[in-house]
Scaffold this active site. Structure first.
Site, PDB file in Angstrom:
ATOM      1  N   HIS A  25      24.917  55.859  67.509  1.00  0.00           N
ATOM      2  CA  HIS A  25      24.869  55.178  66.511  1.00  0.00           C
ATOM      3  C   HIS A  25      26.127  54.806  66.072  1.00  0.00           C
ATOM      4  O   HIS A  25      27.169  55.073  66.616  1.00  0.00           O
ATOM      5  CB  HIS A  25      24.354  56.097  65.280  1.00  0.00           C
ATOM      6  CG  HIS A  25      24.966  57.527  64.899  1.00  0.00           C
ATOM      7  ND1 HIS A  25      24.210  58.557  65.347  1.00  0.00           N
ATOM      8  CD2 HIS A  25      25.952  57.606  64.577  1.00  0.00           C
ATOM      9  CE1 HIS A  25      25.114  59.433  65.222  1.00  0.00           C
ATOM     10  NE2 HIS A  25      26.174  59.166  64.629  1.00  0.00           N
TER      11      HIS A  25
HETATM   12  P1  TYD Z   1      24.007  62.690  63.425  1.00  0.00           P
HETATM   13  O1  TYD Z   1      24.751  62.128  62.593  1.00  0.00           O
HETATM   14  O2  TYD Z   1      22.772  61.684  63.903  1.00  0.00           O
HETATM   15  O3  TYD Z   1      24.224  63.769  64.403  1.00  0.00           O
HETATM   16  P2  TYD Z   1      24.927  63.643  65.868  1.00  0.00           P
HETATM   17  O4  TYD Z   1      25.991  61.980  65.773  1.00  0.00           O
HETATM   18  O5  TYD Z   1      25.662  64.627  66.303  1.00  0.00           O
HETATM   19  O6  TYD Z   1      23.999  63.230  66.931  1.00  0.00           O
HETATM   20  O7  TYD Z   1      22.949  63.644  62.544  1.00  0.00           O
HETATM   21  C1  TYD Z   1      22.049  64.558  62.802  1.00  0.00           C
HETATM   22  C2  TYD Z   1      20.979  65.035  61.980  1.00  0.00           C
HETATM   23  O8  TYD Z   1      21.682  65.946  61.045  1.00  0.00           O
HETATM   24  C3  TYD Z   1      20.433  63.691  61.057  1.00  0.00           C
HETATM   25  O9  TYD Z   1      19.156  64.162  60.935  1.00  0.00           O
HETATM   26  C4  TYD Z   1      21.498  63.799  59.864  1.00  0.00           C
HETATM   27  C5  TYD Z   1      21.716  65.430  59.705  1.00  0.00           C
HETATM   28  N1  TYD Z   1      22.747  65.347  59.053  1.00  0.00           N
HETATM   29  C6  TYD Z   1      23.059  65.907  58.011  1.00  0.00           C
HETATM   30  O10 TYD Z   1      22.218  66.391  57.197  1.00  0.00           O
HETATM   31  N2  TYD Z   1      24.287  66.166  57.387  1.00  0.00           N
HETATM   32  C7  TYD Z   1      25.494  65.838  57.931  1.00  0.00           C
HETATM   33  O11 TYD Z   1      26.602  65.783  57.355  1.00  0.00           O
HETATM   34  C8  TYD Z   1      25.152  65.400  59.333  1.00  0.00           C
HETATM   35  C9  TYD Z   1      26.437  64.964  59.988  1.00  0.00           C
HETATM   36  C10 TYD Z   1      23.932  65.078  59.659  1.00  0.00           C
END
Ligand code: TYD
Length: 132
Positions: free
Chosen positions: A51
């Site tokens: 993303h």
């Molecule tokens: P995401 O940012 O997509 O993780 P990565 O980049 O590590 O793959 O986040 C994964 C999931 O966690 C998504 O459902 C959103 C949630 N999330 C939170 O609830 N709080 C946070 O601070 C972060 C970073 C993610």
């Protein structure tokens, strides 16, 4: 013009005899810190990220283990960064598509300029590719 991702070297205080301290302060970071979170126990079979963000900027640090970070900026410039020392981070600017792969022992610390907001995410690669 978009800012590009780049590696940041944090100071290392100490030596091999006593070990090291590394420090991150608002004075020397590219943005004022609003939030810190960390990820761990990520299976090696998983690629995370996938993303970009409208406003969020982050610095990722492998405080333990190794993290491979693949980035792409609008316009198509792709880079691969390897984090494998606890005194090196990567700055991810706005609109930087990023995917990460983690070694089994890695702990990733993320320093961010904003609280978590799902509306800030661009999770659709086709939508990302339309950004000028
Ligand atoms: P995401 O940012 O997509 O993780 P990565 O980049 O590590 O793959 O986040 C994964 C999931 O966690 C998504 O459902 C959103 C949630 N999330 C939170 O609830 N709080 C946070 O601070 C972060 C970073 C993610």
């Amino acid at each position: 013009m978009h800012q590009q991702p780049y590696l940041i070297e944090f100071p290392r205080i100490g030596n091999t005899m006593i070990g090291y301290i590394s420090v991150a302060e608002n004075e020397t970071l590219p943005f004022p810190v609003e939030r810190i979170y960390w990820t761990y126990y990520t299976p090696e079979s998983i690629h995370r990220g996938g993303h970009a963000h409208h406003r969020l900027e982050q610095i990722l640090i492998a405080v333990s283990g190794k993290i491979i970070v693949n980035t792409e900026m609008p316009g198509g410039q792709k880079e691969r960064f390897i984090l494998e020392t606890p005194h090196t981070g990567i700055f991810l600017p706005k609109y930087c598509w990023h995917e990460m792969h983690y070694s089994h022992n890695s702990v990733q610390m993320c320093i961010a300029n904003s609280v978590y907001q799902e509306s800030d995410y661009i999770r659709d690669y086709d939508e990302f590719k339309k950004i000028p």
